[in-house]
Write an enzyme that holds these catalytic residues in place. Structure first.
Site, PDB file in Angstrom:
ATOM      1  N   CYS A 130       0.836  -1.192   0.000  1.00 21.00           N
ATOM      2  CA  CYS A 130       0.000   0.000   0.000  1.00 21.00           C
ATOM      3  C   CYS A 130       0.875   1.248   0.000  1.00 21.00           C
ATOM      4  CB  CYS A 130      -0.929   0.030   1.207  1.00 21.00           C
ATOM      5  SG  CYS A 130      -1.960   1.509   1.172  1.00 21.00           S
ATOM      6  N   GLY A 217      -6.252   1.901 -12.776  1.00 25.15           N
ATOM      7  CA  GLY A 217      -7.108   2.054 -13.958  1.00 25.15           C
ATOM      8  C   GLY A 217      -6.367   1.740 -15.242  1.00 25.15           C
ATOM      9  N   GLY A 243      -4.365  -4.809 -12.730  1.00 24.39           N
ATOM     10  CA  GLY A 243      -3.924  -3.508 -13.212  1.00 24.39           C
ATOM     11  C   GLY A 243      -4.651  -3.073 -14.468  1.00 24.39           C
TER      12      GLY A 243
HETATM   13  C1  LIG Z   1      -9.779   3.443  -3.957  1.00 27.58           C
HETATM   14  C2  LIG Z   1      -8.822   2.282  -3.937  1.00 27.58           C
HETATM   15  C3  LIG Z   1      -8.529   1.638  -2.728  1.00 27.58           C
HETATM   16  C4  LIG Z   1      -7.634   0.568  -2.687  1.00 27.58           C
HETATM   17  N1  LIG Z   1      -7.391  -0.060  -1.496  1.00 27.58           N
HETATM   18  C5  LIG Z   1      -6.585  -1.151  -1.465  1.00 27.58           C
HETATM   19  C6  LIG Z   1      -6.391  -1.890  -0.261  1.00 27.58           C
HETATM   20  O1  LIG Z   1      -6.979  -1.577   0.783  1.00 27.58           O
HETATM   21  N2  LIG Z   1      -5.551  -2.965  -0.274  1.00 27.58           N
HETATM   22  C7  LIG Z   1      -4.914  -3.365  -1.433  1.00 27.58           C
HETATM   23  O2  LIG Z   1      -4.181  -4.335  -1.407  1.00 27.58           O
HETATM   24  N3  LIG Z   1      -5.098  -2.689  -2.588  1.00 27.58           N
HETATM   25  C8  LIG Z   1      -5.915  -1.608  -2.633  1.00 27.58           C
HETATM   26  N4  LIG Z   1      -6.117  -0.938  -3.827  1.00 27.58           N
HETATM   27  C9  LIG Z   1      -5.416  -1.402  -5.039  1.00 27.58           C
HETATM   28  C10 LIG Z   1      -6.305  -2.296  -5.908  1.00 27.58           C
HETATM   29  O3  LIG Z   1      -6.685  -3.458  -5.231  1.00 27.58           O
HETATM   30  C11 LIG Z   1      -5.578  -2.675  -7.218  1.00 27.58           C
HETATM   31  O4  LIG Z   1      -4.399  -3.381  -6.901  1.00 27.58           O
HETATM   32  C12 LIG Z   1      -5.203  -1.459  -8.052  1.00 27.58           C
HETATM   33  O5  LIG Z   1      -6.243  -0.514  -8.029  1.00 27.58           O
HETATM   34  C13 LIG Z   1      -4.861  -1.806  -9.501  1.00 27.58           C
HETATM   35  O6  LIG Z   1      -5.957  -2.399 -10.164  1.00 27.58           O
HETATM   36  P1  LIG Z   1      -6.971  -1.582 -11.118  1.00 27.58           P
HETATM   37  O7  LIG Z   1      -6.134  -0.837 -12.112  1.00 27.58           O
HETATM   38  O8  LIG Z   1      -7.852  -2.624 -11.721  1.00 27.58           O
HETATM   39  O9  LIG Z   1      -7.729  -0.642 -10.237  1.00 27.58           O
HETATM   40  C14 LIG Z   1      -7.000   0.144  -3.887  1.00 27.58           C
HETATM   41  C15 LIG Z   1      -7.300   0.783  -5.089  1.00 27.58           C
HETATM   42  C16 LIG Z   1      -8.209   1.830  -5.144  1.00 27.58           C
HETATM   43  C17 LIG Z   1      -8.503   2.484  -6.464  1.00 27.58           C
END
Ligand SMILES: Cc1cc2nc3c(=O)[nH]c(=O)nc-3n(C[C@H](O)[C@H](O)[C@H](O)COP(=O)(O)O)c2cc1C
Ligand SMILES: Cc1cc2nc3c(=O)[nH]c(=O)nc-3n(C[C@H](O)[C@H](O)[C@H](O)COP(=O)(O)OP(=O)(O)OC[C@H]3O[C@@H](n4cnc5c(N)ncnc54)[C@H](O)[C@@H]3O)c2cc1C
Lengths: 307, 256
Positions: A130, A217, A243
């Site tokens: 994180c 995103g 991702g």
């Molecule tokens: C608003 C938000 C909160 C997130 N909170 C966490 C979290 O608590 N723990 C975690 O491992 N990843 C967290 N992530 C990361 C996502 O799980 C993911 O790894 C990341 O957004 C990339 O994927 P995406 O491009 O499909 O969003 C968070 C992402 C977003 C956008």
């Protein structure tokens, strides 16, 4: 109707689609929109030992084809998650994966210990990545020794499969992946968000109160895909791709690159019906291409075709 | 819920304001004053997040809702380009809206800028139970003043403009009434205005509800992006989600 079942080590999933931690809460809001039993699995919001308030707002800013967030692990703490959220999620026929985070090795171990024996959990996802809290994990995720120690101490107290969620904010993600495999991880999930920032030029203030936040995103997809490909070449445990996935085609890219399953995150905000739509699209794609099992797609990149 | 709506009207009503009317019968049937919707400007991925917009009219009989929006950046620009008759995906109705207090004989509504929009369905609900309504509207100039006729039919309206082009010249606090006797005050507008309303109602001990805006990820309550600080019964300050716990909060609790 193709066979969408996949296995992440010992975890059997009805399909390879998981919803990513932090983008789905504990499922309550989405349960009003569709049946959560359609999902391969749910990774819940990052859970810590004590309740956490998270960072000061503003915490969200849209960027081109993506977004930055600096939520900072706001969550009610592991005891409340066990009492109220896991008991809610148990009613659905889907894999419940608890994403855990902490300030220290002891924190991770204690959270895992409290979750040991709680019915209905399919796996733990160790968030050592994180970017939004000091020592919110990323400090562990950028260092091979620290990352393996987290895995080892959690392994001591937990009988659940351990998925380690990796940070992309490193020079060599393969080295970290290899280290956590060596330390006993059952799978790796990648990537978490990329550390980024945005500025309001009119006020010259950062768009996020925290100054920096995590980029997610479609904007990150090519980099995430490259990392998944590299890690899949390096480790022999299953890889979960994350991702920027917004469609079945995106998901298939990750699976061809070597991911056994994938998580969708921010797209849940863009289109709250993304998960059921992607599952349907995957099935249609397999049928149209005469593929009976989705596992036949995993790691089938024809990397040598140009030579 | 997510409903595929059809755009009935999407027209410019003032130099920088537009009105969008959408046929979404299911959402219209369950919507309440003070709630909002998330509008998808574009199904493509470049404009990634949905845009929160307050309900300005809820016509349950015809299944139509409307919003009044200002062109701010690329999302609202894209919304303004959507053609009448075209389809649009709407998520809503969302959040907890205005609460009508028991025995509300007199109410004061204070709206600034685009915040005026969400007070119209409230005025309609209050008028339906015979509440006497005073309404204060603050705008940058006469060019940004909307719904004046609609409010005038339901309430006793006073206006201030920053440039003096209509009503009293200056900030809306200049037209706060002298001898306020209200069972409820309701305010929606820019942060600065809400702060002024909060100080004023605190001083006079008037019960007040404020509708807040914050950048939102999902609009549903899952992402924890749009929080504001709220004081609980023990005096502890916690982050609450504007989209889910609000957007309307008790003025006594919310920290601006
Ligand atoms: C608003 C938000 C909160 C997130 N909170 C966490 C979290 O608590 N723990 C975690 O491992 N990843 C967290 N992530 C990361 C996502 O799980 C993911 O790894 C990341 O957004 C990339 O994927 P995406 O491009 O499909 O969003 C968070 C992402 C977003 C956008
Ligand atoms: C509950 C609620 C109700 C609202 N109701 C109305 C309304 O009735 N009429 C109206 O004109 N506007 C309203 N707004 C503000 C409106 O959402 C923003 O003006 C709009 O999102 C700007 O988008 P953009 O792409 O044009 O601007 P950009 O600046 O390009 O947007 C970038 C990002 O910031 C967000 N953003 C920018 N300004 C705001 C803001 N003030 N509040 C929340 N998010 C913002 C956008 O949603 C987007 O994610 C409301 C906001 C909230 C939270």
């Amino acid at each position: 109707m193709a066979d969408l079942c996949v296995n992440i080590g010992k975890i059997a999933l009805k399909n390879p689609l998981l919803v990513a931690s932090g983008t789905f809460g504990y499922g309550r809001e989405f349960a009003d929109i569709y049946n959560l039993s359609l999902l391969g699995g749910i990774c819940v919001k990052g859970t810590t030992l004590e309740p956490r308030q998270g960072n000061q707002p503003p915490r969200i800013v849209e960027t081109s084809a993506g977004m930055l967030n600096s939520v900072g692990l706001q969550n009610p703490g592991v005891e409340k998650v066990i009492a109220e959220e896991i008991s809610f999620l148990r009613q659905f026929d889907t894999a419940i994966i608890i994403n855990i985070a902490g300030h220290s090795r002891d924190d991770y171990q204690e959270v895992a210990a409290r979750l040991e024996g709680v019915p209905g959990i399919a796996a733990l996802e160790l968030n050592i990545s994180c970017p939004n809290v000091k020592l919110g994990g990323m400090a562990f995720g950028v260092d091979c020794v620290a990352a393996s120690e987290i895995v080892k101490v959690v392994r001591q107290v937990s009988s659940l499969p351990l998925i380690v969620k990796l940070s992309p904010n490193v020079t060599d993600i393969c080295a970290i992946a290899a280290a956590v495999e060596e330390a006993g991880a059952d799978a790796v999930a990648l990537v978490n968000t990329f550390l980024g920032m945005a500025i309001d030029i009119a006020t010259r203030k950062p768009m996020l109160a925290n100054i920096m936040g995590g980029l997610s995103g479609p904007a990150i997809k090519p980099i995430a895909l490259r990392m998944v490909y590299q890690v899949a070449q390096t480790v022999s445990i299953p890889v979960i791709g994350i991702g920027g996935i917004c469609s079945a085609a995106d998901a298939l890219e990750f699976m061809i690159a070597g991911a056994s399953a994938f998580e969708i995150g921010s797209v849940n905000f863009h289109n709250p019906l993304a998960a059921p739509q992607i599952i349907l699209e995957l099935n249609n794609w397999l049928d149209q291409n005469g593929i009976t099992k989705i596992t036949e797609v995993i790691g089938t990149l024809k990397a040598d075709e140009y030579f | 819920m997510i409903e595929q709506g059809r755009i009935v009207v999407n027209k410019q009503i003032l130099p920088c304001y537009y009105c969008l009317e959408i046929f979404v019968p299911q959402i219209a049937a369950s919507a309440h004053a003070g709630q909002f919707i998330m509008v998808t400007p574009d199904m493509g991925l470049e404009i990634f997040l949905k845009r929160p917009m307050s309900l300005n009219r809820i016509d349950r009989e015809f299944g139509v809702i409307s919003i009044i929006y200002k062109i701010h950046g690329k999302g609202t620009k894209a919304i303004s380009e959507l053609g009448e008759g075209s389809e649009i995906e709407i998520l809503g109705p969302l959040g907890h809206g205005w609460r009508i207090v028991n025995n509300c004989r007199r109410a004061l509504l204070i709206g600034g800028g685009s915040g005026v929009a969400s007070l119209l369905p409230l005025a309609a609900d209050l008028a339906a139970i015979n509440t006497k309504i005073d309404m204060l509207i603050g705008a940058a100039s006469v060019d940004e003043l909307f719904c004046l006729e609609e409010f005038s039919a339901l309430a006793d309206v006073s206006v201030s403009t920053d440039d003096g082009s209509f009503g009293v010249h200056g900030l809306i606090s200049r037209i706060f009434p002298d001898q306020p006797k209200y069972d409820a005050v309701y305010a929606c507008g820019p942060r600065g205005m809400l702060k002024a309303v909060q100080q004023w109602t605190d001083k006079l001990n008037l019960p007040c509800q404020l509708s807040l805006e914050e950048k939102m990820g999902c609009g549903l309550g899952t992402c924890m992006g749009c929080v504001c600080s709220v004081k609980d019964e023990n005096g502890d300050i916690n982050y609450r989600r504007v989209c889910h716990d609000g957007p309307v909060f008790n003025s006594k609790e919310v920290q601006l």
